[in-house]
Design an enzyme around this catalytic site. Structure first.
Site, PDB file in Angstrom:
ATOM      1  N   SER A 238     -18.382  51.076  10.012  1.00 59.11           N
ATOM      2  CA  SER A 238     -19.778  51.252  10.418  1.00 59.11           C
ATOM      3  C   SER A 238     -20.688  50.232   9.726  1.00 59.11           C
ATOM      4  O   SER A 238     -20.403  49.775   8.613  1.00 59.11           O
ATOM      5  CB  SER A 238     -20.237  52.661  10.073  1.00 59.11           C
ATOM      6  N   THR A 239     -21.788  49.922  10.380  1.00 59.22           N
ATOM      7  CA  THR A 239     -22.767  48.991   9.804  1.00 59.22           C
ATOM      8  C   THR A 239     -23.323  49.560   8.497  1.00 59.22           C
ATOM      9  O   THR A 239     -23.533  48.825   7.528  1.00 59.22           O
ATOM     10  CB  THR A 239     -23.879  48.731  10.840  1.00 59.22           C
ATOM     11  N   GLU A 240     -23.499  50.872   8.464  1.00 63.51           N
ATOM     12  CA  GLU A 240     -24.057  51.514   7.269  1.00 63.51           C
ATOM     13  C   GLU A 240     -23.161  51.283   6.043  1.00 63.51           C
ATOM     14  O   GLU A 240     -23.627  50.850   4.989  1.00 63.51           O
ATOM     15  CB  GLU A 240     -24.169  53.009   7.574  1.00 63.51           C
ATOM     16  N   VAL A 241     -21.852  51.557   6.197  1.00 60.04           N
ATOM     17  CA  VAL A 241     -20.939  51.346   5.057  1.00 60.04           C
ATOM     18  C   VAL A 241     -20.802  49.850   4.779  1.00 60.04           C
ATOM     19  O   VAL A 241     -20.714  49.443   3.616  1.00 60.04           O
ATOM     20  CB  VAL A 241     -19.564  52.021   5.315  1.00 60.04           C
ATOM     21  N   GLY A 242     -20.845  49.029   5.815  1.00 62.37           N
ATOM     22  CA  GLY A 242     -20.785  47.576   5.611  1.00 62.37           C
ATOM     23  C   GLY A 242     -21.890  47.103   4.680  1.00 62.37           C
ATOM     24  O   GLY A 242     -21.676  46.270   3.796  1.00 62.37           O
ATOM     25  N   GLU A 259     -16.580  43.475  10.026  1.00 60.41           N
ATOM     26  CA  GLU A 259     -16.563  43.722  11.476  1.00 60.41           C
ATOM     27  C   GLU A 259     -17.196  45.093  11.681  1.00 60.41           C
ATOM     28  O   GLU A 259     -16.600  46.105  11.288  1.00 60.41           O
ATOM     29  CB  GLU A 259     -15.123  43.746  12.012  1.00 60.41           C
ATOM     30  N   CYS A 293     -15.480  49.430  18.962  1.00 57.85           N
ATOM     31  CA  CYS A 293     -16.657  48.628  18.645  1.00 57.85           C
ATOM     32  C   CYS A 293     -17.070  47.791  19.848  1.00 57.85           C
ATOM     33  O   CYS A 293     -18.222  47.450  20.017  1.00 57.85           O
ATOM     34  CB  CYS A 293     -16.409  47.765  17.415  1.00 57.85           C
ATOM     35  N   GLU A 391     -25.199  52.953  18.828  1.00 59.01           N
ATOM     36  CA  GLU A 391     -23.765  53.042  19.103  1.00 59.01           C
ATOM     37  C   GLU A 391     -23.375  54.519  19.155  1.00 59.01           C
ATOM     38  O   GLU A 391     -23.577  55.250  18.192  1.00 59.01           O
ATOM     39  CB  GLU A 391     -22.991  52.337  17.986  1.00 59.01           C
TER      40      GLU A 391
HETATM   41  P1  NDP Z   1     -16.909  54.144   8.050  1.00 58.25           P
HETATM   42  O1  NDP Z   1     -17.626  52.869   8.002  1.00 58.25           O
HETATM   43  O2  NDP Z   1     -17.536  55.366   7.507  1.00 58.25           O
HETATM   44  O3  NDP Z   1     -15.484  53.992   7.325  1.00 58.25           O
HETATM   45  C1  NDP Z   1     -14.626  52.853   7.481  1.00 58.25           C
HETATM   46  C2  NDP Z   1     -13.735  52.747   6.246  1.00 58.25           C
HETATM   47  O4  NDP Z   1     -14.535  52.568   5.073  1.00 58.25           O
HETATM   48  C3  NDP Z   1     -12.918  54.012   5.992  1.00 58.25           C
HETATM   49  O5  NDP Z   1     -11.658  53.634   5.466  1.00 58.25           O
HETATM   50  C4  NDP Z   1     -13.767  54.724   4.951  1.00 58.25           C
HETATM   51  O6  NDP Z   1     -13.057  55.667   4.190  1.00 58.25           O
HETATM   52  C5  NDP Z   1     -14.233  53.567   4.106  1.00 58.25           C
HETATM   53  N1  NDP Z   1     -15.431  53.840   3.327  1.00 58.25           N
HETATM   54  C6  NDP Z   1     -16.370  54.800   3.537  1.00 58.25           C
HETATM   55  N2  NDP Z   1     -17.344  54.699   2.614  1.00 58.25           N
HETATM   56  C7  NDP Z   1     -17.014  53.653   1.801  1.00 58.25           C
HETATM   57  C8  NDP Z   1     -17.638  53.031   0.680  1.00 58.25           C
HETATM   58  N3  NDP Z   1     -18.796  53.457   0.193  1.00 58.25           N
HETATM   59  N4  NDP Z   1     -17.034  51.981   0.102  1.00 58.25           N
HETATM   60  C9  NDP Z   1     -15.871  51.505   0.583  1.00 58.25           C
HETATM   61  N5  NDP Z   1     -15.227  52.063   1.639  1.00 58.25           N
HETATM   62  C10 NDP Z   1     -15.796  53.109   2.258  1.00 58.25           C
HETATM   63  O7  NDP Z   1     -16.508  54.381   9.523  1.00 58.25           O
HETATM   64  P2  NDP Z   1     -15.918  55.703  10.082  1.00 58.25           P
HETATM   65  O8  NDP Z   1     -14.468  55.444  10.122  1.00 58.25           O
HETATM   66  O9  NDP Z   1     -16.331  56.963   9.429  1.00 58.25           O
HETATM   67  O10 NDP Z   1     -16.673  55.691  11.465  1.00 58.25           O
HETATM   68  C11 NDP Z   1     -18.071  56.005  11.527  1.00 58.25           C
HETATM   69  C12 NDP Z   1     -18.779  55.118  12.479  1.00 58.25           C
HETATM   70  O11 NDP Z   1     -18.474  53.751  12.215  1.00 58.25           O
HETATM   71  C13 NDP Z   1     -18.380  55.299  13.914  1.00 58.25           C
HETATM   72  O12 NDP Z   1     -19.054  56.359  14.499  1.00 58.25           O
HETATM   73  C14 NDP Z   1     -18.757  53.968  14.480  1.00 58.25           C
HETATM   74  O13 NDP Z   1     -20.126  53.937  14.772  1.00 58.25           O
HETATM   75  C15 NDP Z   1     -18.458  53.010  13.390  1.00 58.25           C
HETATM   76  N6  NDP Z   1     -17.161  52.363  13.491  1.00 58.25           N
HETATM   77  C16 NDP Z   1     -17.093  51.071  13.887  1.00 58.25           C
HETATM   78  C17 NDP Z   1     -15.865  50.462  14.029  1.00 58.25           C
HETATM   79  C18 NDP Z   1     -15.705  49.073  14.459  1.00 58.25           C
HETATM   80  O14 NDP Z   1     -14.590  48.671  14.782  1.00 58.25           O
HETATM   81  N7  NDP Z   1     -16.720  48.256  14.476  1.00 58.25           N
HETATM   82  C19 NDP Z   1     -14.642  51.168  13.767  1.00 58.25           C
HETATM   83  C20 NDP Z   1     -14.812  52.518  13.335  1.00 58.25           C
HETATM   84  C21 NDP Z   1     -16.036  53.058  13.182  1.00 58.25           C
HETATM   85  P3  NDP Z   1     -12.877  57.161   4.724  1.00 58.25           P
HETATM   86  O15 NDP Z   1     -11.679  57.112   5.561  1.00 58.25           O
HETATM   87  O16 NDP Z   1     -12.708  57.999   3.533  1.00 58.25           O
HETATM   88  O17 NDP Z   1     -14.129  57.511   5.463  1.00 58.25           O
END
Ligand code: NDP
Length: 497
Positions: A238-242, A259, A293, A391
């Site tokens: 997600s953009t937020e975690v990015g 990504e 995505c 999204e």
């Molecule tokens: P997240 O961004 O929440 O998580 C992606 C990965 O990051 C997971 O392995 C997650 O661990 C890890 N993570 C979470 N928080 C942190 C942190 N603070 N520091 C480092 N790593 C972290 O995506 P989600 O999988 O929860 O999906 C949520 C949203 O993200 C979706 O609804 C969608 O909008 C978007 N998304 C976009 C994708 C793309 O390909 N562009 C793919 C998937 C999601 P954990 O498994 O514990 O959450």
């Protein structure tokens, strides 16, 4: 008879650190239920900060030893290519694990394994093409060499929607470059990534080069991003975690490749080949339940043909089979979990509340049951509505209309995202104008979601940083070291000159 079925008991997984499978130091585990069946399908180590640090140390020691980076490109190629072959040979087993953990249809999981193996093959070839550069154009007595050196330890953090495919867009390229890695898969879908340990060991990868740690974003992902011993983070999610990762990575200014999400438009002009585009639109929005995505979640159609397109897309969507992801004929399986399901339903409700017209889906007589959501289509969507900009990550299509090309461009670019976009027209000038004006990392003309290991993939704006795939993807995992060599060196005269 369907050869894919629920397991008798959950698969048991372990972390892969320094070439060995092991439990978490905490000895605790977590479980995953298949979102399509409510059955526990996997048990994984609940890893701690200490487990992650052990994996980082293994990757760092392996990198410093140069046991991987000092191999010739040809030797690295052999191992990476062997891994591609093993992925293909184990394709059905890997696809079943992905379907059980993620809820995606088995037919799409099988395709995903082929794509993943194809990237490993491509990366194997790249391993032989690292050559740096030479410049003899800076003086007759000076030769400059631009050496390409691996960046070091790469932390890879991946999401749940395409687990093996997304790690395959990162890991084999980093290995081709000579890097070592610590991988944290999504806690919802870690199975196939954990199995990469034994695949790589069988392929001949030295111990410590790849380490895989299952667990939650905090502590595993956070430990990776904050570690002084990790030189780069490659993240998909997600953009937020990015954005959080960019902040944590500043601790040692590690390189970050991201990504992220997308709200991808397809613009349809009146001269488009309508027969060709209807199926592409339906595929684009419902593929992987819209948890993609690259989901083509917005179509922006010229008002002269809007009614025809809407009617045909709605009719075609009614034929999309929703149901048990293990059924090979199903096209839309289960949504990943209750949270995501609720998020999608909230988005649908917000579309209704903001005045868009729900033409197919929730309230149109198609039942949804548990984590299943059937094709959902909104018409009369306005650019300011949330369903036009955010999204959704679900099988929900928003249809907007336009009068002029300029208006279409404005609507298409009216989001913080810039991942991908599509244009449907037979007019070359219109197609070229759109490809120039749309803010997106990929623009498809008269097709949707074609992709090849040879072609770069990534986003503009808040959809990402850097590019995966393509011939230059290997540069993401390398530093350029400039070496300047003077011939016949003479004493300098800077002080007195
Ligand atoms: P997240 O961004 O929440 O998580 C992606 C990965 O990051 C997971 O392995 C997650 O661990 C890890 N993570 C979470 N928080 C942190 C942190 N603070 N520091 C480092 N790593 C972290 O995506 P989600 O999988 O929860 O999906 C949520 C949203 O993200 C979706 O609804 C969608 O909008 C978007 N998304 C976009 C994708 C793309 O390909 N562009 C793919 C998937 C999601 P954990 O498994 O514990 O959450």
């Amino acid at each position: 008879m369907n050869q894919f079925s629920l397991p008798d008991k959950p698969h048991q997984y372990q972390n892969f650190i320094n070439g060995t499978y092991k439990t978490s130091i905490s000895n605790k585990t977590f479980e995953r239920e298949s979102p399509g069946h409510g059955v526990t399908v996997g048990k994984y180590p609940l890893s701690t900060k200490e487990d992650t640090e052990e994996a980082i140390t293994a990757a760092k020691v392996a990198f410093k030893s140069e046991k991987w980076s000092s191999l010739t490109g040809a030797d690295r190629e052999i191992i990476i290519r062997k891994a591609a072959g093993i992925i293909r040979a184990r394709k059905k087993e890997l696809a079943l694990i992905e379907t059980l953990e993620s809820g995606k249809p088995i037919s799409q999981a099988l395709d995903e394994m082929e794509w993943a193996a194809g990237i490993w093959d491509y990366a194997a070839t790249l391993a032989r093409h690292i050559a740096g550069d030479v410049n003899t154009n800076v003086g007759s007595d000076m030769t400059a060499m631009m050496q390409k050196v691996p960046i070091g330890v790469v932390g890879m953090i991946t999401p749940w929607n395409f687990p093996l495919l997304i790690i395959s867009q990162k890991l084999p390229i980093a290995l081709a470059a000579g890097c070592t890695a610590v991988i944290k898969p999504s806690e919802m879908t870690p199975g196939t990534t954990l199995l990469l340990g034994e695949i790589l060991k069988e392929a001949g990868l030295p111990n410590g080069v790849v380490n895989i740690v299952a667990g939650y974003g905090d502590p595993v992902g956070v430990t990776l991003t904050e570690s002084l011993d990790v030189d780069m983070i490659s993240f998909t999610g997600s953009t937020e975690v990015g954005k959080q990762i960019v902040k944590s990575a500043s601790v040692n200014l590690k390189k970050v490749e991201l990504e992220l999400g997308g709200k991808n438009p397809q613009i349809i002009f009146p001269d488009a080949d309508i027969d060709a585009l209807i199926d592409a639109i339906v595929f684009g929005v419902y593929f992987n339940m819209g948890e993609c995505c690259n989901s083509g979640s917005r179509i922006i159609v010229h008002e002269d043909i809007a009614e025809e397109i809407e009617n045909r897309v709605i009719e075609h969507s009614k034929d999309v089979k929703v149901g048990d992801p293990l059924d090979p004929s199903v096209k839309i399986g289960a949504i990943i979990n209750k949270n995501q399901y609720d998020k999608i339903i909230n988005c649908i409700n917000s579309g209704i509340a903001q005045g868009a017209e729900l033409k197919l889906g929730k309230d149109s007589g198609i039942d949804d049951n548990g984590f299943y959501i059937s094709p959902t289509i909104f018409t009369k969507v306005q650019p300011h509505m949330d369903i036009a900009k955010e999204e959704i990550f679900g099988p929900v299509l928003s249809i907007l209309t336009f009068k002029t090309a300029e208006e279409a461009i404005e609507i298409a670019n009216n989001t913080p995202y810039g991942l991908s976009a599509g244009v449907w027209t037979k007019d070359l000038d219109t197609a070229m104008l759109m490809t120039r004006k749309i803010e997106a990392g990929t623009v498809w003309v008269n097709n949707w979601m074609s992709g090849y290991p040879e072609i770069p993939f990534g986003g503009m704006k808040q959809s990402g940083l850097g590019r995966e795939l393509g011939p230059h993807s290997i540069d993401e995992y390398m530093e350029t070291k400039s070496v300047l060599i003077k011939m016949g060196a003479k004493p300098g005269n800077w002080v007195k000159g």
